[in-house]
Scaffold this motif. Structure first.
Motif, PDB file in Angstrom:
ATOM      1  N   ASP A  52       0.830  -1.204   0.000  1.00  0.00           N
ATOM      2  CA  ASP A  52       0.000   0.000   0.000  1.00  0.00           C
ATOM      3  C   ASP A  52       0.868   1.258   0.000  1.00  0.00           C
ATOM      4  OD1 ASP A  52      -2.608  -1.408   0.447  1.00  0.00           O
ATOM      5  OD2 ASP A  52      -1.602  -1.991   2.311  1.00  0.00           O
ATOM      6  N   ASP A 111      -2.632   2.535  -7.058  1.00  0.00           N
ATOM      7  CA  ASP A 111      -3.036   3.210  -5.824  1.00  0.00           C
ATOM      8  C   ASP A 111      -2.020   3.043  -4.686  1.00  0.00           C
ATOM      9  OD1 ASP A 111      -5.042   4.891  -4.693  1.00  0.00           O
ATOM     10  OD2 ASP A 111      -5.727   3.219  -3.453  1.00  0.00           O
ATOM     11  N   ASP A 142      -8.264   6.922  -1.594  1.00  0.00           N
ATOM     12  CA  ASP A 142      -7.238   6.508  -2.542  1.00  0.00           C
ATOM     13  C   ASP A 142      -5.921   7.199  -2.200  1.00  0.00           C
ATOM     14  OD1 ASP A 142      -7.543   9.134  -3.427  1.00  0.00           O
ATOM     15  OD2 ASP A 142      -8.468   8.587  -5.338  1.00  0.00           O
ATOM     16  N   ALA A 143      -4.860   6.837  -2.916  1.00  0.00           N
ATOM     17  CA  ALA A 143      -3.524   7.355  -2.604  1.00  0.00           C
ATOM     18  C   ALA A 143      -3.479   8.872  -2.685  1.00  0.00           C
ATOM     19  CB  ALA A 143      -2.496   6.738  -3.549  1.00  0.00           C
ATOM     20  N   ASN A 171      -3.639  13.448  -7.666  1.00  0.00           N
ATOM     21  CA  ASN A 171      -2.512  13.614  -6.758  1.00  0.00           C
ATOM     22  C   ASN A 171      -2.062  15.081  -6.736  1.00  0.00           C
ATOM     23  OD1 ASN A 171       0.025  13.573  -5.439  1.00  0.00           O
ATOM     24  ND2 ASN A 171       0.422  11.476  -6.131  1.00  0.00           N
ATOM     25  N   ARG A 211      -3.909   5.394   6.017  1.00  0.00           N
ATOM     26  CA  ARG A 211      -4.532   4.384   5.169  1.00  0.00           C
ATOM     27  C   ARG A 211      -5.319   3.379   6.000  1.00  0.00           C
ATOM     28  NH1 ARG A 211      -2.303   3.500  -0.766  1.00  0.00           N
ATOM     29  NH2 ARG A 211      -4.541   3.882  -0.962  1.00  0.00           N
TER      30      ARG A 211
END
Length: 416
Positions: free
Chosen positions: A157, A185, A280-281, A325, A273
């Motif tokens: 992750d 991700d 999401d990232a 992002n 997370r």
């Protein structure tokens, strides 16, 4: 090149207290960032459960006490390590285990040993042989690209990269690897480098759009001159001085540098997370940078990026969602800057293999022969022995004084 070293003052304190081997509770006491930055408070909300972080480094020894049961998978991309990635490789073989302990160490008991900032996160390890003459089967660039892809395919992750190419550009093989991570991700965290060890400019992967690049601050939360580089790609800053980690032999070391700051940020990513599995990232990154303390600076800036990390705020603040992002798009960068239709010219930017090294630590302030949290030849010569002599003479003087006093008292009684 990277070096580990213990600040002489730490060894001196242990010598003064009469400690022989370092005790685990002393080690825990050295972890100032846990309380000062609110990580212990953040643990009431998240400890990194169900999050997997990949350490791309020199290998992580999962047999040390603090990392038992933490490493759930591994690989070696150098061809000279062990298949599980747990045999440290290269000249700086201690590096990966130190990084891992700061991120997800479990301690050695209640209040003892090194505990990471995400103590319930799981780790993957991909061992890389840094340098050009290591005997590795692949180039440094190819090892990194392979390690990133492997980490993604094995459930990472978060990817922690406490390393630098020492150039702001990167090879095209990294385009595909890092884009693969972003498309799946994954949050990629990279150290900025350290001015004190000669890294005067931030290098890749900390320059890659979308990567969470980490600068360092000192104990007073000011930009660290030696233990950090500065630049326009910095995202956040974290502690980078006087950090304690675990060596592959199970001993402990105090060290400085953004190599150590990066896993603190990777650990914070794991906390977020875990607490917000639906994010999401891009939104995980956004939550961390938007809740950072800018220290009154205009953001983003070359010293602190968006600011110094605030773990409690990152877990509790209301942060507006984003659709992409906030640190940029590698895909867009590739579209604008790569010229895939032109033949590669020898020596063209980003195509030559470049030696990659773990982020080099600045030299310790006094004695770089000091290595573990034990008295060293330096401290024995300049602290322990002189103090012992002083103490010895002091004791002798005290005894002589007591004897003289008693003699005077007896003489006084006799005269009476």
């Amino acid at each position: 090149m990277w070096r580990a070293g213990v600040a002489a003052v730490v060894a001196g304190v242990l010598a003064l207290s009469g400690a022989a081997p370092a005790q685990a509770d002393t080690v825990r006491d050295l972890q100032y960032w846990l309380n000062d930055y609110g990580f212990t408070q953040a643990w009431t909300m998240s400890r990194g459960d169900d999050v997997t972080v990949a350490i791309i480094d020199t290998g992580v020894n999962g047999d040390v006490a603090e990392l038992e049961g933490v490493v759930i998978g591994g690989t070696d991309v150098s061809g000279i390590g062990s298949p599980d990635g747990q045999t440290p490789v290269g000249e700086e073989e201690e590096h990966g285990t130190m990084v891992a302990s700061l991120l997800a160490g479990r301690g050695t008991g209640e209040g003892n040993g090194v505990i990471g900032v995400a103590p319930d996160a799981d780790l993957l390890t991909a061992s890389v042989a840094f340098g050009l003459d290591t005997g590795a089967e692949k180039t440094n660039d190819d090892q990194i690209a392979e390690a990133v892809v492997w980490a993604v395919d094995n459930g990472a992750d978060v990817i922690n990269m406490s390393l630098t190419r020492n150039t702001p550009d990167w090879p095209e093989s990294w385009d595909d690897a890092f884009q693969y991570a972003f498309e799946n991700d994954v949050v990629v965290v990279a150290a900025a480098g350290n001015r004190g060890s000669g890294t005067t400019q931030v290098g890749a992967p900390a320059t890659i759009p979308g990567v969470l690049a980490v600068a360092g601050v000192d104990r007073e939360q000011n930009a660290s001159f030696d233990a950090s580089s500065q630049g326009i790609t910095i995202a956040v800053a974290a502690p980078s001085e006087d950090l304690v980690g675990v060596l592959p032999d199970g001993s402990h070391v105090v060290w400085s540098g953004t190599s150590a700051a990066a896993p603190l940020v990777s650990g914070l990513v794991a906390l977020v997370r875990s607490a917000y599995p639906e994010l999401d990232a891009a939104n995980v990154i956004n939550r961390i940078i938007r809740t950072a303390d800018p220290k009154g600076e205009e953001v983003p800036g070359p010293l602190y990026g968006y600011g110094i990390i605030d773990p409690v705020a990152a877990l509790t603040a209301e942060v507006e969602a984003v659709e992409q992002n906030p640190l940029g798009s590698l895909e867009e960068w590739i579209r604008v800057h790569r010229r895939a239709d032109l033949p590669d010219a020898e020596g063209s930017e980003g195509t030559d293999d470049q030696e990659i090294v773990p982020i080099a630590d600045p030299p310790p302030p006094r004695a770089d022969s000091a290595k573990t949290l034990l008295p060293t030849p330096w401290t024995l010569s300049y602290i322990t022995v002189p103090l012992s002599l002083v103490a010895g003479f002091g004791t002798l003087a005290a005894l002589l004084g007591i004897g003289a006093t008693r003699h005077i008292r007896r003489s006084t009684r006799s005269d009476a």
